[in-house]
Design a protein around this motif. Structure first.
Motif, mmCIF file in Angstrom:
data_model
loop_
_atom_site.group_PDB
_atom_site.id
_atom_site.type_symbol
_atom_site.label_atom_id
_atom_site.label_comp_id
_atom_site.label_asym_id
_atom_site.label_seq_id
_atom_site.Cartn_x
_atom_site.Cartn_y
_atom_site.Cartn_z
ATOM 1 N N ALA A 85 10.809 -29.513 18.054
ATOM 2 C CA ALA A 85 11.699 -29.759 16.278
ATOM 3 C C ALA A 85 10.044 -31.248 15.182
ATOM 4 N N THR A 86 9.376 -29.906 15.509
ATOM 5 C CA THR A 86 8.350 -29.830 14.368
ATOM 6 C C THR A 86 7.881 -29.453 13.287
ATOM 7 N N PRO A 87 8.232 -30.381 11.860
ATOM 8 C CA PRO A 87 7.692 -29.282 10.495
ATOM 9 C C PRO A 87 6.514 -28.390 10.160
ATOM 10 N N PRO A 88 6.693 -27.068 10.040
ATOM 11 C CA PRO A 88 6.471 -25.892 10.193
ATOM 12 C C PRO A 88 4.591 -25.821 9.803
ATOM 13 N N LEU A 89 4.216 -26.726 8.659
ATOM 14 C CA LEU A 89 3.081 -26.589 9.343
ATOM 15 C C LEU A 89 2.440 -27.433 8.080
ATOM 16 N N ALA A 90 1.322 -27.638 9.966
ATOM 17 C CA ALA A 90 0.866 -29.456 10.635
ATOM 18 C C ALA A 90 -1.032 -29.449 11.304
ATOM 19 N N SER A 91 -1.084 -29.831 10.968
ATOM 20 C CA SER A 91 -2.660 -30.259 11.403
ATOM 21 C C SER A 91 -3.011 -31.764 11.933
ATOM 22 N N PRO A 92 -4.022 -31.620 13.235
ATOM 23 C CA PRO A 92 -4.082 -32.920 13.139
ATOM 24 C C PRO A 92 -3.872 -34.358 12.322
ATOM 25 N N GLY A 93 -4.181 -34.289 11.376
ATOM 26 C CA GLY A 93 -4.273 -34.997 10.345
ATOM 27 C C GLY A 93 -2.905 -35.311 9.407
ATOM 28 N N ALA A 94 -2.595 -34.680 8.754
ATOM 29 C CA ALA A 94 -1.300 -34.932 8.314
ATOM 30 C C ALA A 94 -0.269 -33.112 8.261
ATOM 31 N N THR A 95 0.730 -33.571 7.910
ATOM 32 C CA THR A 95 2.215 -32.595 8.219
ATOM 33 C C THR A 95 2.323 -31.968 6.414
ATOM 34 N N LEU A 96 2.031 -31.041 6.574
ATOM 35 C CA LEU A 96 2.884 -30.557 5.222
ATOM 36 C C LEU A 96 4.473 -30.072 5.295
ATOM 37 N N ALA A 97 5.515 -30.565 4.926
ATOM 38 C CA ALA A 97 6.786 -30.499 4.717
ATOM 39 C C ALA A 97 8.270 -30.455 3.442
ATOM 40 N N ILE A 98 8.307 -29.473 3.609
ATOM 41 C CA ILE A 98 9.396 -29.330 2.490
ATOM 42 C C ILE A 98 10.899 -30.637 2.316
ATOM 43 N N GLU A 99 11.002 -30.878 1.919
ATOM 44 C CA GLU A 99 11.335 -32.634 1.851
ATOM 45 C C GLU A 99 12.895 -32.339 0.964
ATOM 46 N N GLN A 100 13.995 -32.646 1.447
ATOM 47 C CA GLN A 100 15.141 -32.538 1.015
ATOM 48 C C GLN A 100 16.518 -33.305 1.194
ATOM 49 N N HIS A 149 0.205 -41.617 9.927
ATOM 50 C CA HIS A 149 0.773 -43.076 10.376
ATOM 51 C C HIS A 149 2.286 -42.841 9.372
ATOM 52 N N GLY A 150 2.612 -41.797 9.282
ATOM 53 C CA GLY A 150 4.225 -41.785 9.389
ATOM 54 C C GLY A 150 4.104 -41.576 7.901
ATOM 55 N N ARG A 151 3.938 -41.732 6.994
ATOM 56 C CA ARG A 151 4.321 -42.037 5.612
ATOM 57 C C ARG A 151 3.746 -41.081 5.102
ATOM 58 N N ARG A 152 5.138 -40.838 3.362
ATOM 59 C CA ARG A 152 5.083 -39.961 3.004
ATOM 60 C C ARG A 152 4.772 -40.021 1.639
ATOM 61 N N HIS A 153 3.490 -38.292 1.434
ATOM 62 C CA HIS A 153 2.951 -38.536 -0.039
ATOM 63 C C HIS A 153 3.407 -37.753 -0.538
ATOM 64 N N LEU A 154 4.111 -37.483 -2.043
ATOM 65 C CA LEU A 154 4.175 -36.489 -2.706
ATOM 66 C C LEU A 154 3.188 -35.583 -2.908
ATOM 67 N N LEU A 155 2.760 -34.017 -3.025
ATOM 68 C CA LEU A 155 1.784 -33.219 -3.522
ATOM 69 C C LEU A 155 2.925 -32.443 -4.549
ATOM 70 N N PHE A 156 3.817 -31.834 -4.609
ATOM 71 C CA PHE A 156 4.431 -31.250 -5.045
ATOM 72 C C PHE A 156 5.960 -30.977 -5.745
ATOM 73 N N ASP A 157 6.371 -31.750 -7.002
ATOM 74 C CA ASP A 157 7.831 -31.662 -6.739
ATOM 75 C C ASP A 157 8.197 -30.184 -8.002
ATOM 76 N N PRO A 158 8.314 -29.521 -8.062
ATOM 77 C CA PRO A 158 8.761 -28.044 -9.278
ATOM 78 C C PRO A 158 9.696 -28.185 -9.911
ATOM 79 N N ASN A 159 10.212 -29.433 -9.982
ATOM 80 C CA ASN A 159 11.623 -29.407 -10.911
ATOM 81 C C ASN A 159 11.149 -31.545 -11.055
#
Length: 686
Positions: A314-329, A343-353
Motif C-alpha cells: 500500500a505505497t503510493p506509486p511515486l515515492a522518494s526518501p523525502g517525499a511522495t507524489l500521489a493522485i488524491e481524490q 511528516h505526512g503533510r500534504r502539499h498541492l502540486l497541481f489541480d487540473p480543475n
C-alpha cells in the motif's frame, strides 16, 4: 488534427475500453494515437511535440481498432476485416440452404454461410516495418484465429508480440476449474466456432517468423492486465488463472498474479491477495514489480532466489526518501496531484480543475448502506440533488452500473472514474442538476446466481430494498423512482419492470441482452441464454421461459420504457423488437431509440456526439417522467411531442388493473411431457 475524426466503429467499440486505444508514448516528445482521417476511417497518427508535426502512420481501407507501436517506427495494428462476399453473392443468385450455424442477423446482412455477428466485425492483423505495411498472420499449433480482446503488447525491443487467442480446441483439463463464469464460457462455446469466443489463452509470437506458441496451459481471465519485463524475458499477468493441478495453489478457482518466463513457460505466483480488478501493474526492473489496486494503493514485490516476495504494501506509486507524489481524490474531490512530506503533510502540486465547483453545480456524493430483505446489509454510492433541502422528497434514479470500490470522483457514476467523457446512458451529476437523487448500487456476486434465472430476481430485491430505505429516510418520492441499465444490466431492468411488485415511474435500457425468446432464437439458442432462462425452451423447459423471460410478461409493465441501441447498425433492431413490439401492441408507453450514426456505433461509446445524444436523452427522459419538465430547446420539439403521446398511453394503462405474474407448470406447456416422450421413443440410430 482532422476535425471529423472518429475512432469508434463497432469493432473499435468492443476493444475501445480503457487500456486499449490509449495514447502510446514513443519517447518524451512523441506519441501515437487512434484518430479518424478525412474519410472518417480510423487511422494511427504520430504526434511529435518538439517538431509540432502530425504524421498519418497507417493507410488502412477500414477502421483501425487497436494498435501497438514499437522501436524504430515498428507498428502492429488490427483493422476491421474486409470480408469476401463472393460465395454469398453466388448463393443468393443460385439458391441456397441455410447453414446450421447461421444467425438471423447474419442472414439479414446478406451472408449465407454460418457467419456470426462477431465474424462480421472480425479484424485482421497488420504490421509496418521499415515503412512497409503488410497483412500479418501468426501461426502455430493450437492457434487459429480470434479477436484481440484483452492482451496485445509488444516486447521492449519489438521482437515479440503478446496476444490472446482462442485455442483450436478447449483443453479437457480446463473443464476442471471450479470457477462458475469460466465454466459458463466453456459451455457457451460451440465446437468449431473458436473465432467468436472470448475464451482464450496467452500466446507469444515471434516478430520475424510469426510463429506463435502458448505461454501456459491456462485460460486468460478477461479482467487480467499484462506487462513485459524490461529485458523482454518475462510477462507479468493478472488477476488470472494458473495452470490447474499445481501444488502451489490451495484453491484453483482463485485468480493469481503470475510472472511467466517467455522462453520456457515457467511461472511463479506473486503473493498478492485475490482482487477482482486492479488499476495497473508494471515492472520496476527485471526482478521487481508493482501492482496497484487504485492510483494511490500499490504493492511492490521482488524476486528473491526462486520466489516472489512482498516488499512493501500500500505505497503510493511515486515515492522518494523525502517525499511522495500521489493522485488524491474522493467522491467529492476531483483528482489532483499532491506531495506528501516525511511528516505526512500534504502539499498541492497541481489541480487540473481548480474552478470546477465554481463553474458547475455538483451534488454531494456519499456512500450509504441499507438492510436487504434477507437482513444483510448492501451498499452503494448516492448522488444528492444540487437543490437538496432537508425535509423535502426528491425523485430517484437507480443506475444499474456497479459502483466501484474506493473513493473515486466521477461526474457520471463511480464506475466511470474521472472527469473525462463517460459512456452510454449514465449521467449522475447531470441528473442531480435536474433535482434527482442518483444511486449506483454495489455489485457483488451472489453465489450461484450469476447468469442464471436467479440473478435478476436477487438483484431486483436489492433494488426494492434500496428504494424502501430511501423512502423511509424521507429523501425520495415513492411515486418518482426511475431505473436505467446498459448491456447486461438492461436485462435486470426489463426483469424488474415485469416481475417486481414495485412500479417504477420511468425506465431506460440500452444495448442489452434481455433474456428473451426471440433474441435466443436469432443466435441459435446459445448456452448463455439457456442459463439466463433456466432451461431449454422446449417441452417442459418452456415453462421456465414463460415465467422468467421479460418478453413473455410485458402485460405487467406500467412503466414508460425507453429502449436504446448503441451498436451493431439498424439491423440489430431485432434485438429489442420482442419487447418493443409487444408493448407497442398493448399501447404501453414504449420508445425505441437509435443513437446518431448507428452504423458506426459501439457498445462502449467513444464518439462525443454519440455520447452526448445518449446521455442527454437519458437526462431529458427522466426529467420528463419524474419531474414533469420539458426542455424548451427548439431542436427537441419532436421528442416531447412523442413523449406526450406516451404519457397519454401511460395514463390510460394506469386505469387497467395490473395482471398477476403467472406461474407456469410443465404440464401446462407440454402435457404428459409429450416432447420428452417423443424423444425417448425415437430410434437411437436416427
Amino acid at each position: 488534427m482532422p476535425a471529423r475524426g472518429r475512432a469508434d466503429g463497432y469493432g473499435a467499440g468492443v476493444l475501445g475500453v480503457p487500456g486499449f486505444n490509449t495514447i502510446n508514448w514513443i519517447d518524451n516528445d512523441s506519441f501515437v494515437l487512434l484518430w479518424g482521417d478525412h474519410g472518417d476511417v480510423a487511422q494511427v497518427y504520430a504526434i511529435d511535440l518538439a517538431r509540432r508535426s502530425i504524421e498519418q502512420r497507417t493507410q488502412s481501407q477500414t477502421d483501425v481498432v487497436t494498435f501497438r507501436a514499437g522501436p524504430n517506427n515498428t507498428l502492429y495494428y488490427f483493422a476491421r476485416r474486409v470480408a469476401d462476399r463472393t460465395s454469398s453473392e453466388r448463393a443468393l443468385r443460385d439458391g441456397f440452404a441455410v447453414d446450421t450455424h447461421a444467425s438471423l442477423i447474419s442472414l439479414l446482412n446478406g451472408w449465407t454461410e454460418g457467419v456470426t455477428p462477431l465474424d462480421l466485425n472480425g479484424v485482421e492483423l497488420f504490421r509496418i516495418v521499415a515503412g512497409r505495411s503488410e497483412r500479418w498472420t501468426p501461426h502455430g499449433p493450437g492457434i487459429t484465429c480470434g479477436q484481440p480482446w484483452f492482451a496485445f503488447a509488444l516486447s521492449p525491443d519489438g521482437a515479440q508480440i503478446l496476444l490472446d487467442r482462442a485455442p483450436d480446441e478447449v483443453p479437457a483439463i480446463w473443464r476442471a476449474y471450479p470457477d462458475y463464469l469460466l465454466r459458463l464460457l466453456i459451455g457457451n462455446r460451440q465446437d468449431g466456432r473458436a473465432c467468436q469466443s472470448v475464451l482464450a489463452s496467452l500466446y507469444v509470437v515471434d516478430g520475424q517468423s510469426g510463429e506463435a506458441r502458448a505461454l501456459i496451459d491456462a485460460p486468460l481471465d478477461p479482467r487480467a492486465k499484462v506487462a513485459w519485463s524490461p529485458d523482454g524475458l518475462s510477462i507479468l499477468v493478472g488477476p488470472t488463472f494458473a495452470p490447474i493441478g499445481s501444488t502451489s495453489l490451495a484453491d484453483e478457482a482463485v485468480r493469481k498474479f503470475l510472472a511467466i518466463e517467455t522462453r520456457t513457460g515457467r511461472w511463479r505466483t506473486l503473493p498478492m491477495p485475490e482482487v477482482s480488478e486492479i488499476s495497473s501493474l508494471r515492472w520496476l526492473s527485471s526482478q521487481r514489480a508493482e501492482i496497484c489496486r487504485t492510483e494511490v494503493s500499490c504493492d511492490r514485490f521482488g524476486l528473491h532466489g526462486d520466489d516472489w516476495a512482498l516488499e512493501r504494501r500500500a505505497t503510493p506509486p511515486l515515492a522518494s526518501p523525502g517525499a511522495t507524489l500521489a493522485i488524491e481524490q474522493g467522491l467529492n474531490v476531483p483528482p489532483r496531484l499532491v506531495s506528501i512530506d516525511a511528516h505526512g503533510r500534504r502539499h498541492l502540486l497541481f489541480d487540473p480543475n481548480p474552478d470546477l465547483s465554481r463553474r458547475f453545480r455538483l451534488g454531494h456524493v456519499e456512500r450509504i448502506s441499507w438492510p436487504t430483505e434477507s437482513g444483510s446489509q448492501w451498499g452503494g454510492v448516492l448522488y444528492y440533488p444540487t437543490n437538496f433541502r432537508p425535509g423535502r422528497r426528491y425523485p430517484l434514479v437507480l443506475q444499474l452500473e456497479p459502483a466501484a470500490a474506493g473513493e473515486r470522483f466521477s461526474l457520471y457514476g463511480p464506475s466511470q472514474a474521472g472527469l473525462g467523457p463517460g459512456f452510454s446512458i449514465y449521467a449522475a451529476q447531470a441528473l442531480a442538476n435536474r433535482g434527482m437523487f442518483v444511486l449506483e448500487i454495489d455489485e457483488a456476486r451472489i453465489e450461484g446466481s450469476t447468469l442464471t434465472e436467479h440473478e435478476p430476481a436477487a438483484f431486483m430485491r436489492i433494488y426494492e430494498s434500496a428504494v424502501r430505505a430511501l423512502v423511509s429516510r424521507a429523501l425520495v418520492r415513492e411515486d418518482a423512482v426511475g431505473i436505467s441499465g446498459q448491456s447486461h444490466h438492461g436485462w435486470r431492468v426489463e426483469y424488474a419492470l415485469t416481475h417486481s411488485s414495485f412500479v417504477f415511474a420511468a425506465a431506460l435500457a440500452s444495448d442489452h441482452a434481455n433474456g428473451g425468446y426471440m433474441q435466443a432464437s436469432f443466435h441459435q439458442w446459445p448456452h448463455e441464454q439457456m442459463q439466463m432462462a433456466g432451461a431449454e425452451p422446449f417441452g417442459a423447459g418452456l415453462a421456465k421461459w414463460l415465467e422468467n423471460s421479460p418478453g413473455f410478461n410485458v402485460e405487467r409493465v406500467r412503466t414508460p420504457l425507453r429502449l436504446q441501441r448503441e451498436s451493431g447498425g439498424v439491423r440489430v433492431v431485432i434485438g429489442p423488437w420482442e419487447t418493443f413490439s409487444r408493448l407497442n401492441h398493448l399501447r404501453a408507453p414504449v420508445e425505441l431509440y437509435f443513437i446518431p450514426d448507428i452504423e458506426r456505433g459501439s457498445h462502449v461509446l467513444q464518439h462525443p456526439s454519440q455520447v452526448l445524444a445518449s446521455q442527454e436523452g437519458a437526462v431529458d427522459w427522466f426529467d420528463f417522467w419524474l419531474n414533469g419538465r420539458e426542455d424548451v430547446s427548439p431542436g427537441k420539439a419532436d421528442q416531447y411531442e412523442r413523449w406526450r403521446v406516451l404519457r397519454e398511453r401511460r395514463d390510460a394503462l394506469a386505469r387497467v388493473p395490473r395482471p398477476p405474474l403467472l406461474q407456469w407448470t410443465a404440464t401446462q406447456v407440454a402435457p404428459a411431457n409429450q416432447v420428452e416422450a417423443e424423444r425417448a421413443s425415437r430410434d437411437p440410430s436416427e
